[in-house]
Design an enzyme around this catalytic site. Structure first.
Site, PDB file in Angstrom:
ATOM      1  N   ARG A  60       6.382   4.275   3.937  1.00  0.00           N
ATOM      2  CA  ARG A  60       5.922   3.133   3.135  1.00  0.00           C
ATOM      3  C   ARG A  60       6.193   3.333   1.648  1.00  0.00           C
ATOM      4  O   ARG A  60       6.420   2.359   0.914  1.00  0.00           O
ATOM      5  CB  ARG A  60       4.433   2.884   3.399  1.00  0.00           C
ATOM      6  CG  ARG A  60       3.902   1.555   2.843  1.00  0.00           C
ATOM      7  CD  ARG A  60       2.513   1.224   3.393  1.00  0.00           C
ATOM      8  NE  ARG A  60       2.064  -0.115   3.038  1.00  0.00           N
ATOM      9  CZ  ARG A  60       1.314  -0.396   1.970  1.00  0.00           C
ATOM     10  NH1 ARG A  60       0.920   0.567   1.171  1.00  0.00           N
ATOM     11  NH2 ARG A  60       0.949  -1.638   1.712  1.00  0.00           N
ATOM     12  N   ILE A 116       2.882  -6.414  -1.335  1.00  0.00           N
ATOM     13  CA  ILE A 116       3.081  -5.823  -0.019  1.00  0.00           C
ATOM     14  C   ILE A 116       1.691  -5.823   0.618  1.00  0.00           C
ATOM     15  O   ILE A 116       0.719  -5.390   0.001  1.00  0.00           O
ATOM     16  CB  ILE A 116       3.698  -4.401  -0.116  1.00  0.00           C
ATOM     17  CG1 ILE A 116       3.926  -3.779   1.266  1.00  0.00           C
ATOM     18  CG2 ILE A 116       2.890  -3.459  -0.988  1.00  0.00           C
ATOM     19  CD1 ILE A 116       4.761  -2.463   1.226  1.00  0.00           C
ATOM     20  N   SER A 117       1.563  -6.380   1.816  1.00  0.00           N
ATOM     21  CA  SER A 117       0.241  -6.522   2.439  1.00  0.00           C
ATOM     22  C   SER A 117      -0.403  -5.153   2.642  1.00  0.00           C
ATOM     23  O   SER A 117       0.270  -4.140   2.800  1.00  0.00           O
ATOM     24  CB  SER A 117       0.356  -7.228   3.792  1.00  0.00           C
ATOM     25  OG  SER A 117       0.904  -8.519   3.646  1.00  0.00           O
ATOM     26  N   GLN A 118      -1.725  -5.167   2.659  1.00  0.00           N
ATOM     27  CA  GLN A 118      -2.519  -3.968   2.948  1.00  0.00           C
ATOM     28  C   GLN A 118      -2.154  -3.428   4.333  1.00  0.00           C
ATOM     29  O   GLN A 118      -1.984  -4.211   5.267  1.00  0.00           O
ATOM     30  CB  GLN A 118      -3.980  -4.412   2.906  1.00  0.00           C
ATOM     31  CG  GLN A 118      -4.990  -3.336   3.085  1.00  0.00           C
ATOM     32  CD  GLN A 118      -6.399  -3.914   3.057  1.00  0.00           C
ATOM     33  OE1 GLN A 118      -6.610  -5.060   2.641  1.00  0.00           O
ATOM     34  NE2 GLN A 118      -7.351  -3.134   3.519  1.00  0.00           N
TER      35      GLN A 118
END
Ligand code: SAH
Length: 217
Positions: free
Chosen positions: A39, A65-67
Protein backbone atom coordinates in the site's frame (compact mmCIF):
# COMPACT_ATOMS: atom_id res chain seq x y z
CA UNK A 1 7.95 5.03 -8.48
CA UNK A 2 9.79 3.15 -5.74
CA UNK A 3 8.68 -0.48 -5.63
CA UNK A 4 10.83 -1.42 -2.64
CA UNK A 5 8.91 -3.64 -0.22
CA UNK A 6 11.13 -4.37 2.76
CA UNK A 7 10.71 -6.22 6.08
CA UNK A 8 9.50 -3.05 7.77
CA UNK A 9 6.72 -2.62 5.20
CA UNK A 10 5.79 -6.27 5.46
CA UNK A 11 5.68 -6.09 9.25
CA UNK A 12 3.47 -2.98 9.20
CA UNK A 13 1.20 -4.74 6.71
CA UNK A 14 0.84 -7.81 8.92
CA UNK A 15 -0.24 -5.51 11.74
CA UNK A 16 -2.78 -3.82 9.48
CA UNK A 17 -4.27 -7.21 8.58
CA UNK A 18 -4.56 -8.09 12.29
CA UNK A 19 -6.29 -4.74 12.93
CA UNK A 20 -8.77 -5.39 10.12
CA UNK A 21 -9.51 -8.85 11.53
CA UNK A 22 -10.11 -7.36 14.97
CA UNK A 23 -12.53 -4.86 13.37
CA UNK A 24 -14.57 -7.76 11.97
CA UNK A 25 -13.21 -8.50 8.49
CA UNK A 26 -13.53 -12.26 8.03
CA UNK A 27 -12.95 -12.99 4.35
CA UNK A 28 -9.56 -14.74 4.23
CA UNK A 29 -9.02 -13.97 0.56
CA UNK A 30 -9.58 -10.25 1.13
CA UNK A 31 -7.20 -10.29 4.12
CA UNK A 32 -4.61 -12.14 2.03
CA UNK A 33 -4.89 -9.55 -0.75
CA UNK A 34 -4.38 -6.66 1.69
CA UNK A 35 -1.48 -8.58 3.25
CA UNK A 36 0.12 -8.87 -0.16
CA UNK A 37 -0.33 -5.45 -1.82
CA UNK A 38 2.36 -2.84 -0.95
CA UNK A 39 0.00 0.00 0.00
CA UNK A 40 2.90 2.38 0.65
CA UNK A 41 3.72 2.37 -3.08
CA UNK A 42 0.35 4.09 -3.68
CA UNK A 43 1.42 7.14 -1.68
CA UNK A 44 3.16 9.91 -3.53
CA UNK A 45 5.39 11.14 -0.76
CA UNK A 46 5.74 7.67 0.67
CA UNK A 47 5.03 8.41 4.32
CA UNK A 48 5.33 4.74 5.03
CA UNK A 49 4.05 5.01 8.58
CA UNK A 50 0.80 6.51 7.21
CA UNK A 51 0.35 3.90 4.53
CA UNK A 52 -0.31 1.14 7.04
CA UNK A 53 -2.60 2.98 9.41
CA UNK A 54 -6.27 2.19 9.03
CA UNK A 55 -7.00 5.66 7.70
CA UNK A 56 -8.04 7.36 4.47
CA UNK A 57 -5.37 9.61 2.99
CA UNK A 58 -5.20 12.43 0.38
CA UNK A 59 -3.97 11.34 -3.06
CA UNK A 60 -4.12 14.79 -4.67
CA UNK A 61 -6.79 16.50 -6.78
CA UNK A 62 -8.98 16.68 -3.66
CA UNK A 63 -9.44 12.89 -3.62
CA UNK A 64 -8.51 10.19 -1.10
CA UNK A 65 -7.31 6.61 -1.02
CA UNK A 66 -10.07 4.86 0.96
CA UNK A 67 -9.40 3.62 4.49
CA UNK A 68 -8.18 0.00 4.47
CA UNK A 69 -11.19 -1.09 6.56
CA UNK A 70 -13.52 0.42 3.95
CA UNK A 71 -11.68 -1.29 1.08
CA UNK A 72 -11.78 -4.59 2.98
CA UNK A 73 -15.47 -4.28 3.86
CA UNK A 74 -16.56 -3.33 0.34
CA UNK A 75 -14.45 -6.15 -1.12
CA UNK A 76 -15.93 -8.65 1.34
CA UNK A 77 -19.50 -7.53 0.57
CA UNK A 78 -18.82 -7.74 -3.17
CA UNK A 79 -18.04 -11.48 -2.88
CA UNK A 80 -15.76 -11.63 -5.92
CA UNK A 81 -14.95 -15.05 -7.40
CA UNK A 82 -12.00 -15.66 -9.73
CA UNK A 83 -12.82 -14.88 -13.35
CA UNK A 84 -15.69 -12.53 -12.59
CA UNK A 85 -16.08 -9.36 -14.61
CA UNK A 86 -16.04 -6.42 -12.21
CA UNK A 87 -16.70 -2.72 -12.80
CA UNK A 88 -15.10 -0.29 -10.36
CA UNK A 89 -16.33 3.31 -10.35
CA UNK A 90 -13.67 5.69 -8.98
CA UNK A 91 -10.21 4.26 -9.79
CA UNK A 92 -8.54 6.90 -7.59
CA UNK A 93 -5.15 5.63 -6.45
CA UNK A 94 -5.81 2.15 -7.89
CA UNK A 95 -5.50 0.42 -4.52
CA UNK A 96 -9.04 -1.00 -4.46
CA UNK A 97 -8.52 -2.11 -8.05
CA UNK A 98 -5.38 -4.02 -7.02
CA UNK A 99 -7.40 -5.81 -4.32
CA UNK A 100 -10.04 -6.81 -6.87
CA UNK A 101 -7.34 -8.15 -9.18
CA UNK A 102 -5.76 -10.15 -6.35
CA UNK A 103 -9.23 -11.71 -5.90
CA UNK A 104 -8.97 -12.94 -9.47
CA UNK A 105 -11.37 -10.51 -11.10
CA UNK A 106 -11.16 -9.13 -14.60
CA UNK A 107 -11.51 -5.43 -13.75
CA UNK A 108 -12.92 -2.47 -15.68
CA UNK A 109 -12.10 0.67 -13.72
CA UNK A 110 -13.33 4.16 -14.55
CA UNK A 111 -12.12 7.52 -13.20
CA UNK A 112 -13.59 10.98 -13.72
CA UNK A 113 -10.53 13.02 -12.78
CA UNK A 114 -7.98 13.15 -15.68
CA UNK A 115 -4.86 13.64 -13.52
CA UNK A 116 -5.67 10.64 -11.32
CA UNK A 117 -6.70 8.61 -14.36
CA UNK A 118 -3.32 9.20 -16.06
CA UNK A 119 -1.28 8.58 -12.94
CA UNK A 120 -3.04 5.33 -12.01
CA UNK A 121 -3.05 4.04 -15.58
CA UNK A 122 0.73 4.44 -15.60
CA UNK A 123 1.36 3.10 -12.11
CA UNK A 124 -0.76 -0.05 -11.74
CA UNK A 125 0.80 -1.91 -14.71
CA UNK A 126 4.27 -1.18 -13.26
CA UNK A 127 3.11 -3.06 -10.17
CA UNK A 128 1.89 -5.93 -12.33
CA UNK A 129 -1.84 -5.05 -12.32
CA UNK A 130 -3.46 -4.70 -15.74
CA UNK A 131 -7.14 -3.75 -15.53
CA UNK A 132 -9.01 -2.03 -18.34
CA UNK A 133 -8.78 1.72 -17.65
CA UNK A 134 -11.43 4.26 -18.64
CA UNK A 135 -11.68 8.02 -18.24
CA UNK A 136 -15.21 9.35 -17.87
CA UNK A 137 -18.41 9.53 -15.87
CA UNK A 138 -18.79 6.15 -14.17
CA UNK A 139 -22.15 7.09 -12.65
CA UNK A 140 -23.54 5.97 -16.03
CA UNK A 141 -21.66 2.68 -15.80
CA UNK A 142 -19.91 1.34 -18.87
CA UNK A 143 -22.79 0.22 -21.13
CA UNK A 144 -20.54 -0.89 -24.01
CA UNK A 145 -18.93 -3.55 -21.76
CA UNK A 146 -22.00 -4.56 -19.71
CA UNK A 147 -23.20 -6.76 -18.14
CA UNK A 148 -20.99 -7.07 -15.06
CA UNK A 149 -21.02 -9.79 -12.38
CA UNK A 150 -20.07 -7.21 -9.80
CA UNK A 151 -20.08 -3.40 -9.61
CA UNK A 152 -18.35 -1.44 -6.84
CA UNK A 153 -18.76 2.31 -6.38
CA UNK A 154 -16.01 3.94 -4.31
CA UNK A 155 -17.54 7.42 -4.04
CA UNK A 156 -20.69 8.52 -2.18
CA UNK A 157 -23.84 8.61 -4.34
CA UNK A 158 -27.02 10.63 -3.68
CA UNK A 159 -29.06 7.57 -4.75
CA UNK A 160 -28.49 4.29 -6.59
CA UNK A 161 -27.92 5.08 -10.30
CA UNK A 162 -30.44 3.19 -12.42
CA UNK A 163 -27.90 2.41 -15.22
CA UNK A 164 -25.74 0.48 -12.74
CA UNK A 165 -28.60 -1.85 -11.83
CA UNK A 166 -29.36 -2.29 -15.53
CA UNK A 167 -25.73 -3.29 -16.18
CA UNK A 168 -25.70 -6.15 -13.60
CA UNK A 169 -25.93 -9.78 -14.67
CA UNK A 170 -28.69 -11.94 -13.18
CA UNK A 171 -27.26 -12.88 -9.78
CA UNK A 172 -25.04 -9.80 -10.00
CA UNK A 173 -24.14 -7.63 -7.00
CA UNK A 174 -23.68 -3.86 -6.69
CA UNK A 175 -21.97 -2.41 -3.58
CA UNK A 176 -22.49 1.35 -3.26
CA UNK A 177 -22.37 3.95 -0.49
CA UNK A 178 -25.48 6.13 -0.70
CA UNK A 179 -26.47 9.17 1.35
CA UNK A 180 -25.63 12.87 1.69
CA UNK A 181 -22.22 14.49 1.30
CA UNK A 182 -21.20 13.86 4.93
CA UNK A 183 -22.08 10.22 5.47
CA UNK A 184 -23.44 7.37 3.43
CA UNK A 185 -24.93 3.97 4.15
CA UNK A 186 -23.25 0.99 2.49
CA UNK A 187 -25.81 -0.77 0.29
CA UNK A 188 -25.57 -4.17 -1.33
CA UNK A 189 -28.00 -4.57 -4.21
CA UNK A 190 -28.54 -8.03 -5.69
CA UNK A 191 -30.26 -8.73 -8.99
CA UNK A 192 -32.29 -11.91 -8.38
CA UNK A 193 -33.03 -14.75 -10.81
CA UNK A 194 -36.48 -13.28 -11.61
CA UNK A 195 -34.92 -9.88 -12.32
CA UNK A 196 -36.19 -8.35 -9.06
CA UNK A 197 -33.83 -6.39 -6.79
CA UNK A 198 -32.91 -7.03 -3.13
CA UNK A 199 -31.25 -4.41 -0.95
CA UNK A 200 -29.22 -4.94 2.24
CA UNK A 201 -27.64 -2.24 4.44
CA UNK A 202 -24.27 -2.38 6.15
CA UNK A 203 -23.77 0.75 8.23
CA UNK A 204 -22.34 4.20 7.74
CA UNK A 205 -19.21 5.27 5.89
CA UNK A 206 -17.80 8.54 4.62
CA UNK A 207 -16.69 8.88 0.99
CA UNK A 208 -15.82 11.74 -1.34
CA UNK A 209 -18.84 12.60 -3.54
CA UNK A 210 -19.72 10.65 -6.68
CA UNK A 211 -19.80 13.20 -9.48
CA UNK A 212 -21.46 13.01 -12.88
CA UNK A 213 -24.95 12.79 -14.29
CA UNK A 214 -26.21 10.14 -11.80
CA UNK A 215 -24.11 11.54 -8.95
CA UNK A 216 -23.94 15.02 -7.46
CA UNK A 217 -23.39 16.56 -10.92
N1 SAH B 1 -11.05 3.25 -5.25
C1 SAH B 1 -10.23 4.40 -4.94
C2 SAH B 1 -11.01 5.40 -4.11
C3 SAH B 1 -10.79 6.79 -4.59
S1 SAH B 1 -11.86 8.03 -3.96
C4 SAH B 1 -8.92 3.99 -4.26
O1 SAH B 1 -8.78 2.82 -3.92
O2 SAH B 1 -8.03 4.82 -4.11
C5 SAH B 1 -13.13 8.10 -5.18
C6 SAH B 1 -12.73 8.38 -6.60
O3 SAH B 1 -13.92 8.45 -7.37
C7 SAH B 1 -12.01 9.71 -6.84
O4 SAH B 1 -10.80 9.47 -7.48
C8 SAH B 1 -12.98 10.50 -7.72
O5 SAH B 1 -12.32 11.32 -8.68
C9 SAH B 1 -13.74 9.37 -8.41
N2 SAH B 1 -15.05 9.73 -8.97
C10 SAH B 1 -15.98 10.58 -8.46
N3 SAH B 1 -17.06 10.60 -9.27
C11 SAH B 1 -16.82 9.76 -10.31
C12 SAH B 1 -17.55 9.36 -11.48
N4 SAH B 1 -18.78 9.85 -11.75
N5 SAH B 1 -16.98 8.48 -12.32
C13 SAH B 1 -15.75 7.97 -12.08
N6 SAH B 1 -15.01 8.31 -11.00
C14 SAH B 1 -15.53 9.19 -10.11
Amino acid sequence: MNLEDNFRHQGLRRNLVLQLESKGIKDKRVLAAIGKIPRHVFFENALVSHAYQDKAFPIGEGQTISQPYTVARQSELLDVKPGMKVLEIGSGSGYQCAVLMELGASVFTIEFQPVLFRRTKLMLPQMGYRPNFFLGDGSKGLPQFAPFDRIIVTAGAPSVPEPLIAQLTIGGILVIPSGDNKKQEMLRITKNQDGSISEERFGNFSFVPLKGSHGWG
